[in-house]
Design a protein around this motif. Structure first.
Motif, short mmCIF file in Angstrom:
data_model
loop_
_atom_site.label_atom_id
_atom_site.label_comp_id
_atom_site.label_asym_id
_atom_site.label_seq_id
_atom_site.Cartn_x
_atom_site.Cartn_y
_atom_site.Cartn_z
N UNK A 25 -7.87 2.13 0.66
CA UNK A 25 -7.39 0.77 0.71
C UNK A 25 -6.66 0.32 1.51
N UNK A 26 -6.67 -1.37 1.23
CA UNK A 26 -5.51 -2.00 2.26
C UNK A 26 -4.45 -2.61 1.33
N UNK A 27 -3.59 -1.72 1.08
CA UNK A 27 -2.97 -2.73 -0.41
C UNK A 27 -1.25 -2.20 -0.24
N UNK A 28 -0.60 -2.98 -0.96
CA UNK A 28 0.57 -2.82 -0.85
C UNK A 28 1.60 -2.96 -1.72
N UNK A 29 2.54 -1.90 -2.04
CA UNK A 29 2.84 -1.30 -3.57
C UNK A 29 4.62 -1.31 -3.07
N UNK A 30 5.01 -2.84 -3.55
CA UNK A 30 6.88 -2.53 -3.61
C UNK A 30 7.37 -1.70 -4.92
N UNK A 31 8.26 -1.06 -4.19
CA UNK A 31 8.82 0.06 -4.60
C UNK A 31 10.04 -1.15 -5.74
N UNK A 67 13.61 -9.39 -9.19
CA UNK A 67 11.81 -10.14 -8.94
C UNK A 67 12.29 -11.23 -7.96
N UNK A 68 12.44 -11.64 -7.92
CA UNK A 68 12.75 -12.23 -6.53
C UNK A 68 12.42 -11.94 -4.65
N UNK A 69 13.03 -10.78 -5.29
CA UNK A 69 12.53 -9.22 -3.90
C UNK A 69 11.85 -8.76 -3.75
N UNK A 70 11.36 -9.07 -4.80
CA UNK A 70 9.46 -8.34 -5.07
C UNK A 70 8.09 -8.83 -4.75
N UNK A 71 8.79 -10.67 -5.54
CA UNK A 71 7.72 -11.31 -5.36
C UNK A 71 7.51 -11.80 -4.22
N UNK A 72 8.43 -12.14 -3.04
CA UNK A 72 9.03 -12.69 -1.75
C UNK A 72 7.91 -11.01 -0.89
N UNK A 73 8.17 -9.91 -1.16
CA UNK A 73 7.44 -8.97 -0.56
C UNK A 73 5.78 -9.13 -1.00
N UNK A 74 5.58 -9.16 -2.30
CA UNK A 74 4.28 -9.07 -2.17
C UNK A 74 3.39 -10.24 -1.58
N UNK A 120 3.92 -12.00 0.87
CA UNK A 120 4.66 -12.13 2.18
C UNK A 120 3.07 -11.19 2.15
N UNK A 121 3.03 -10.42 1.78
CA UNK A 121 1.51 -9.52 2.21
C UNK A 121 0.66 -9.16 1.27
N UNK A 122 -0.23 -9.86 0.59
CA UNK A 122 -0.83 -10.75 0.32
C UNK A 122 -2.22 -11.13 0.35
N UNK A 165 -2.67 -9.52 3.43
CA UNK A 165 -3.25 -8.56 4.15
C UNK A 165 -3.82 -7.53 3.45
N UNK A 166 -3.71 -7.89 2.08
CA UNK A 166 -3.82 -6.77 1.24
C UNK A 166 -4.72 -6.88 0.12
N UNK A 167 -6.16 -6.25 -0.18
CA UNK A 167 -6.98 -6.16 -1.67
C UNK A 167 -5.65 -5.66 -2.78
N UNK A 168 -4.95 -5.17 -2.47
CA UNK A 168 -4.30 -4.62 -3.91
C UNK A 168 -3.13 -4.50 -3.45
N UNK A 169 -2.03 -5.12 -4.41
CA UNK A 169 -0.59 -5.18 -4.29
C UNK A 169 -0.68 -4.68 -5.68
N UNK A 170 1.01 -4.62 -5.91
CA UNK A 170 1.34 -4.05 -6.83
C UNK A 170 3.49 -3.91 -7.43
N UNK A 171 3.36 -2.66 -8.28
CA UNK A 171 5.15 -2.38 -8.52
C UNK A 171 4.82 -1.22 -8.96
N UNK A 172 6.05 -0.06 -7.81
CA UNK A 172 5.59 1.03 -8.62
C UNK A 172 6.65 1.30 -8.41
N UNK A 173 7.91 2.39 -9.38
CA UNK A 173 8.84 2.87 -9.18
C UNK A 173 9.39 4.16 -8.91
N UNK A 174 8.77 4.52 -8.60
CA UNK A 174 8.61 6.39 -8.03
C UNK A 174 7.72 5.99 -6.75
N UNK A 175 8.42 6.51 -5.80
CA UNK A 175 6.84 7.23 -4.30
C UNK A 175 7.35 8.42 -3.62
N UNK A 176 8.41 8.87 -3.57
CA UNK A 176 9.15 10.19 -2.83
C UNK A 176 9.91 10.61 -4.68
#
Length: 234
Positions: free
Chosen positions: A68-74, A90-97, A99-101, A103-114
Motif C-alpha cells: 500500500x501507499x503508506x508512511x509510518x513514522x517510527x 511530536x512536532x517532528x512526527x507531525x512534520x514528517x506525516x 510531508x507524506x500525506x 502521497x500516502x493513503x495510510x499514515x501513522x506512527x509505529x514504535x518498532x519496525x526492526x
C-alpha cells in the motif's frame, strides 16, 4: 484475482494507467477502484497507531508497507515519555506525516519496525521507578494523546483509524472521549471493524487488532477490507 487483496492490488494499478479503461467484473473490482480514486480525489487517509512490538506485528507492518501507499513514522518512545522533549518529538512526527500525506493513503506512527527498535521495558521501568504495567500504560497514553492531537489538527483529512494492541485501543478511545467501539464485523479472529461511540468523532470507522493476533498478512487483509467499507460508506 483469487482474493480481495488481489482485487485491491489491481484497482491500485488501474490508477497508474494513462489511457481510458472500463472495469468488467461482478462488482468488487469496480468498488475497489472507486475507493482508490476517491482517496486520490479527497486526499483523505487512514491513521494507524501501532504500539505492539512483538515480531508478528513487525512482520505485518513490513508486508503492509510493501502493498500500500503508506508512511509510518517510527516514534521515539523514550523521548515521548520525557515531558521536556515530548513536544519537540511530536512536532517532528507531525512534520514528517504532513510531508507524506498527499502521497500516502495510510499514515501513522509505529514504535518498532526492526528488532533493534524494541524498547527494553525492564530497564526503562527501572529508570522511571515504576512497574512494567504502569510503564506500558504510560506508553499507551502518550501514543494515544499523540493520535488525538494529530486527529484534532487534521479532522478533515482522516477518514478512519487503525489501532494495534488492547492498551493502545483503550487509550485512543479515552483520548478521543469515546465511550467505546460499536463492533460491526470480525475481519479475522481478534481483528475487529467497528465505529467509535460518542465524543467528537462519533461514528468514525476503526479497525483494531490484538497485538499477537493474526499472521503476516493480517494487516494487509484488514486494510483491504477497510478500503471496501469506506467506499460503501460513500
Amino acid at each position: 484475482a483469487v482474493s480481495n487483496d488481489d482485487i485491491t492490488a489491481i484497482a491500485q494499478v488501474c490508477t497508474t494507467m494513462h489511457y481510458p479503461f472500463i472495469t468488467v467484473d461482478p462488482g468488487p473490482l469496480t468498488l475497489a477502484y472507486l475507493s482508490v480514486m476517491r482517496k486520490h480525489q479527497t486526499n483523505k487517509g487512514v491513521f494507524l497507531t501501532i504500539g505492539s512490538v512483538v515480531p508478528i506485528v513487525r512482520q505485518q507492518v513490513a508486508v503492509f508497507e510493501d502493498c500500500f501507499k503508506t508512511h509510518l513514522v517510527k516514534a521515539d518512545v523514550l523521548v515521548l515519555l520525557d515531558e521536556v522533549q515530548r513536544h519537540e518529538e511530536k512536532q517532528r512526527i507531525f512534520k514528517e506525516l504532513e510531508e507524506c500525506m498527499k502521497q500516502s493513503d495510510f499514515i501513522g506512527v509505529v514504535t518498532a519496525k526492526e528488532e533493534d527498535d524494541v524498547l527494553d521495558l525492564k530497564q526503562t521501568a527501572t529508570y522511571y521507578g515504576c512497574d512494567l504495567e504502569s510503564l506500558s500504560k504510560r506508553i499507551s497514553n502518550v501514543l494515544a494523546e499523540l493520535t488525538a492531537s494529530y486527529l484534532d489538527a487534521h479532522t478533515n483529512k482522516i477518514q478512519a483509524l487503525y489501532t494495534s494492541g488492547g492498551d493502545i485501543t483503550l487509550g485512543v478511545c479515552q483520548a478521543l472521549d469515546s465511550l467505546g467501539i460499536c463492533a460491526i464485523d470480525e475481519i479475522e479472529p481478534f481483528t475487529l471493524y467497528g465505529k467509535l461511540i460518542g465524543g467528537q468523532y462519533n461514528d468514525l470507522p476503526i479497525v483494531t487488532k490484538g497485538g499477537l493476533a493474526g499472521n503476516k498478512d493480517t494487516l494487509r487483509h484488514a486494510m483491504s477490507y477497510l478500503q471496501i467499507k469506506l467506499a460503501e460508506k460513500e
